[in-house]
Design a protein around this motif. Sequence first.
Motif, PDB file in Angstrom:
ATOM      1  N   ASN A 121     -13.020  23.318   8.098  1.00 48.54           N
ATOM      2  CA  ASN A 121     -13.969  24.442   8.074  1.00 48.54           C
ATOM      3  C   ASN A 121     -13.273  25.779   7.818  1.00 48.54           C
ATOM      4  N   ASN A 122     -12.033  25.725   7.374  1.00 48.09           N
ATOM      5  CA  ASN A 122     -11.250  26.918   7.036  1.00 48.09           C
ATOM      6  C   ASN A 122     -11.083  27.858   8.221  1.00 48.09           C
ATOM      7  N   ASP A 151     -17.993  25.010  -2.350  1.00 52.17           N
ATOM      8  CA  ASP A 151     -18.256  26.401  -2.709  1.00 52.17           C
ATOM      9  C   ASP A 151     -17.481  27.283  -1.751  1.00 52.17           C
ATOM     10  N   GLU A 194     -15.843  22.750  -7.556  1.00 54.61           N
ATOM     11  CA  GLU A 194     -17.047  23.564  -7.758  1.00 54.61           C
ATOM     12  C   GLU A 194     -17.887  23.029  -8.905  1.00 54.61           C
ATOM     13  N   ASP A 208     -18.844  19.896   0.710  1.00 52.92           N
ATOM     14  CA  ASP A 208     -20.071  19.232   1.122  1.00 52.92           C
ATOM     15  C   ASP A 208     -19.735  17.751   1.242  1.00 52.92           C
ATOM     16  N   HIS A 257     -28.982  14.247   3.638  1.00 52.89           N
ATOM     17  CA  HIS A 257     -28.075  15.341   3.279  1.00 52.89           C
ATOM     18  C   HIS A 257     -27.633  15.278   1.820  1.00 52.89           C
ATOM     19  N   THR A 270     -18.134  29.773  -0.009  1.00 51.13           N
ATOM     20  CA  THR A 270     -18.746  30.216   1.243  1.00 51.13           C
ATOM     21  C   THR A 270     -18.814  29.105   2.274  1.00 51.13           C
ATOM     22  N   HIS A 271     -19.265  27.928   1.852  1.00 48.60           N
ATOM     23  CA  HIS A 271     -19.500  26.831   2.789  1.00 48.60           C
ATOM     24  C   HIS A 271     -18.421  25.758   2.777  1.00 48.60           C
ATOM     25  N   GLY A 272     -17.529  25.793   1.795  1.00 55.69           N
ATOM     26  CA  GLY A 272     -16.479  24.789   1.718  1.00 55.69           C
ATOM     27  C   GLY A 272     -16.979  23.489   1.112  1.00 55.69           C
TER      28      GLY A 272
END
Length: 155
Positions: A123-124, A87, A81, A93, A28, A89-91
């Motif tokens: 995960n918001n 990011d 960022e 990493d 990952h 969109t995905h939060g």
Amino acid sequence: MKVLILLLTLAVALADEHEHHHHHHHEHGAGYVVKTHDDLVRFRGVCAEKVQATAEDVAKFVKWDFADEEKSRCYIKCVFEQFGLFDATHGFDVHKIHEQLAGGHNVDHTDETHQKIAACADNNSQGSDACTWAYRGGMCFMRSNLQLVKHSVQA
């Protein structure tokens, strides 16, 4: 920036505590390039400018004072960022954060460090804006480990 320093310090401290663990590189985080102190300095300037932070704002950030207001929240989001760790969109990493904390060394993504990072990287489900989402994660990291980080950066 301070959040990243916090994360880096946390990883080093936890790695010292758990050096008997075997480390395995996990796919990952593959391809993530660990950022340097020079990157950090550049990102801090970029983000301060982006959120129109005043000298007073920056002075507060340096003192670990991130008020729950838009400028602080968006500054923290920008820093994450810039490092490629968040990011909108995905939060977060979690794997890349762990790679950054480990300084590019092979990491075991099943260890305690990874679990602590994951615990703060939600995960918001609240549906917050991206700045608030990043701020929430960053504050979680600091609440858990601020004293450790402050002590480590005083030397």
